[in-house]
Design an enzyme around this catalytic site. Structure first.
Site, PDB file in Angstrom:
ATOM      1  N   SER A   1       0.895  -1.094  -0.007  1.00 58.71           N
ATOM      2  CA  SER A   1       0.062   0.122  -0.015  1.00 58.71           C
ATOM      3  C   SER A   1       0.927   1.471  -0.108  1.00 58.71           C
ATOM      4  O   SER A   1       1.999   1.267   0.664  1.00 58.71           O
ATOM      5  CB  SER A   1      -1.059   0.326   1.341  1.00 58.71           C
ATOM      6  OG  SER A   1      -1.719  -1.021   1.416  1.00 58.71           O
TER       7      SER A   1
HETATM    8  N1  SAH Z   1      -0.302  -4.748   4.083  1.00 60.51           N
HETATM    9  C1  SAH Z   1       0.223  -5.296   3.021  1.00 60.51           C
HETATM   10  C2  SAH Z   1      -0.659  -5.236   1.975  1.00 60.51           C
HETATM   11  C3  SAH Z   1      -0.665  -6.430   0.716  1.00 60.51           C
HETATM   12  S1  SAH Z   1      -1.723  -6.470  -0.291  1.00 60.51           S
HETATM   13  C4  SAH Z   1       1.431  -4.694   2.677  1.00 60.51           C
HETATM   14  O1  SAH Z   1       1.915  -3.492   3.348  1.00 60.51           O
HETATM   15  O2  SAH Z   1       2.499  -5.046   2.064  1.00 60.51           O
HETATM   16  C5  SAH Z   1      -3.323  -7.496   0.822  1.00 60.51           C
HETATM   17  C6  SAH Z   1      -2.863  -8.881   0.903  1.00 60.51           C
HETATM   18  O3  SAH Z   1      -4.009  -9.503   1.601  1.00 60.51           O
HETATM   19  C7  SAH Z   1      -2.294  -9.636  -0.216  1.00 60.51           C
HETATM   20  O4  SAH Z   1      -0.988 -10.026   0.289  1.00 60.51           O
HETATM   21  C8  SAH Z   1      -3.236 -10.785  -0.232  1.00 60.51           C
HETATM   22  O5  SAH Z   1      -2.703 -12.243  -0.447  1.00 60.51           O
HETATM   23  C9  SAH Z   1      -3.748 -10.909   1.346  1.00 60.51           C
HETATM   24  N2  SAH Z   1      -4.971 -11.264   1.284  1.00 60.51           N
HETATM   25  C10 SAH Z   1      -6.152 -11.369   0.658  1.00 60.51           C
HETATM   26  N3  SAH Z   1      -7.043 -12.201   0.913  1.00 60.51           N
HETATM   27  C11 SAH Z   1      -6.668 -12.692   2.214  1.00 60.51           C
HETATM   28  C12 SAH Z   1      -7.231 -13.748   3.189  1.00 60.51           C
HETATM   29  N4  SAH Z   1      -8.522 -14.031   3.099  1.00 60.51           N
HETATM   30  N5  SAH Z   1      -6.400 -14.122   4.117  1.00 60.51           N
HETATM   31  C13 SAH Z   1      -5.467 -13.624   4.510  1.00 60.51           C
HETATM   32  N6  SAH Z   1      -4.465 -12.842   3.503  1.00 60.51           N
HETATM   33  C14 SAH Z   1      -5.097 -12.253   2.280  1.00 60.51           C
END
Ligand code: SAH
Length: 226
Positions: free
Chosen positions: A75
Site C-alpha cells: 500500500s
Molecule cells: N499490508 C500489505 C498489503 C498487501 S496487499 C503490505 O503492506 O504489503 C493485501 C494482502 O492481503 C495480499 O498479500 C493478499 O494475499 C492478502 N489476502 C487477501 N485475502 C486474504 C485472506 N483471506 N487471508 C489472508 N490474506 C489475504
C-alpha cells in the site's frame, strides 16, 4: 550478534536509501494530514525499501502503491499511515492484521502496539514477510499462513482487527473475534463496487458502522496458495 560481513543479503540494503528520502516521505504525510507523531516517527525510522524487490526498492519512498509479486501490492505510504492512526486511536493491546503481504504495514504496527497477529493466504509472501520481520527483530508479531477470513480464534478477542484487502461484505467471523468495544478497520465494497475505508465497532451484539474515505485495495480472497 552478527558481524557486518555475516549480515544476511536482505539487510545489506539498510542505509542505502537515505534517511533524507524517508524524511521527505514523512513530511509529505504530515502535509497530507497525518498528525500522529508516533506514526510519523515509526515511518521515518523503518526501512520501507526492504519490503520490495531490489529492482523496485529505489521507488519505496514515492507516494504510490507498488507491486510485491503474485498480483499483490504494498500500500502507498499515506494508506499505511492512515490505517495505523486509526488503529492507534483505539489504544489497543491486541491487534490482528489480515493480509500480511510484504510485511511493511505489519512492521509499522509491531513497533506501535504491544501484541500483533498477522495472517497471509499466499505462502511465498508469508515466508518473505516472516524473514524480513525476523531480521528487523519484530518479535511481538505472530504470523500464520491461512485464510484470514477465519480470523485467529485461539488468540481472540482482539481490540482491533485490520484488513489490508477489500471485503465484499462484513466478515461476521471476524466481528465475532472482536472484544466488546473493539473495532475492525477494513476496506469494504459497496453495491456499486466502490471501496470505502470502514470502521466497525462491536458494542455488545450491535455493530456501529462508520464509512470513512474512498480507497483502492486488492480483494480479500478465500483459501490458501501454497
Ligand atoms: N499490508 C500489505 C498489503 C498487501 S496487499 C503490505 O503492506 O504489503 C493485501 C494482502 O492481503 C495480499 O498479500 C493478499 O494475499 C492478502 N489476502 C487477501 N485475502 C486474504 C485472506 N483471506 N487471508 C489472508 N490474506 C489475504
Amino acid at each position: 550478534m552478527h558481524s557486518p560481513e555475516q549480515l544476511p543479503e536482505l539487510l545489506r540494503g539498510v542505509g542505502m536509501t537515505s534517511q533524507r528520502t524517508r524524511d521527505r516521505m514523512v513530511a509529505r504525510l504530515a502535509d497530507q494530514g497525518i498528525e500522529d507523531e508516533r506514526v510519523l516517527t515509526a515511518m521515518a525510522s523503518e526501512p520501507r525499501h526492504l519490503f520490495l524487490d531490489e529492482a523496485l526498492s529505489h521507488r519505496a519512498y514515492e507516494d504510490t502503491s507498488l507491486p510485491i509479486g503474485l498480483g499483490q501490492t504494498l500500500s502507498q505510504p499515506w494508506m499505511v499511515a492512515r490505517m495505523t492512526e486509526l488503529v492507534l486511536n483505539e489504544s489497543p493491546r491486541r491487534v490482528l492484521e489480515i493480509g500480511t503481504g510484504s510485511g511493511y504495514q505489519t512492521l509499522i504496527l509491531a513497533r506501535l502496539v504491544p501484541e500483533l497477529w498477522s495472517v497471509e493466504r499466499i505462502n511465498a509472501l508469508h515466508h518473505r514477510a516472516a524473514e524480513r520481520l525476523r531480521l528487523l527483530k519484530a518479535y511481538n508479531v505472530r504470523l500464520r499462513l491461512a485464510d484470514g477470513g477465519h480470523g485467529w480464534s485461539e488468540a481472540a478477542p482482539f481490540d482491533v482487527i485490520l484488513l489490508t484487502a477489500c471485503a465484499q461484505e462484513l466478515p461476521d467471523v471476524l466481528v465475532s473475534q472482536l472484544a466488546d468495544g473493539g473495532v475492525m478497520i477494513l476496506p469494504l465494497a459497496d453495491a456499486g463496487g466502490e471501496q470505502w475505508l470502514t470502521r466497525v465497532r462491536r458494542v455488545g451484539n450491535r455493530q456501529e458502522v462508520k464509512r470513512l474515505e474512498r480507497v483502492r485495495f486488492v480483494p480479500l480472497l478465500q483459501g490458501v496458495i501454497r
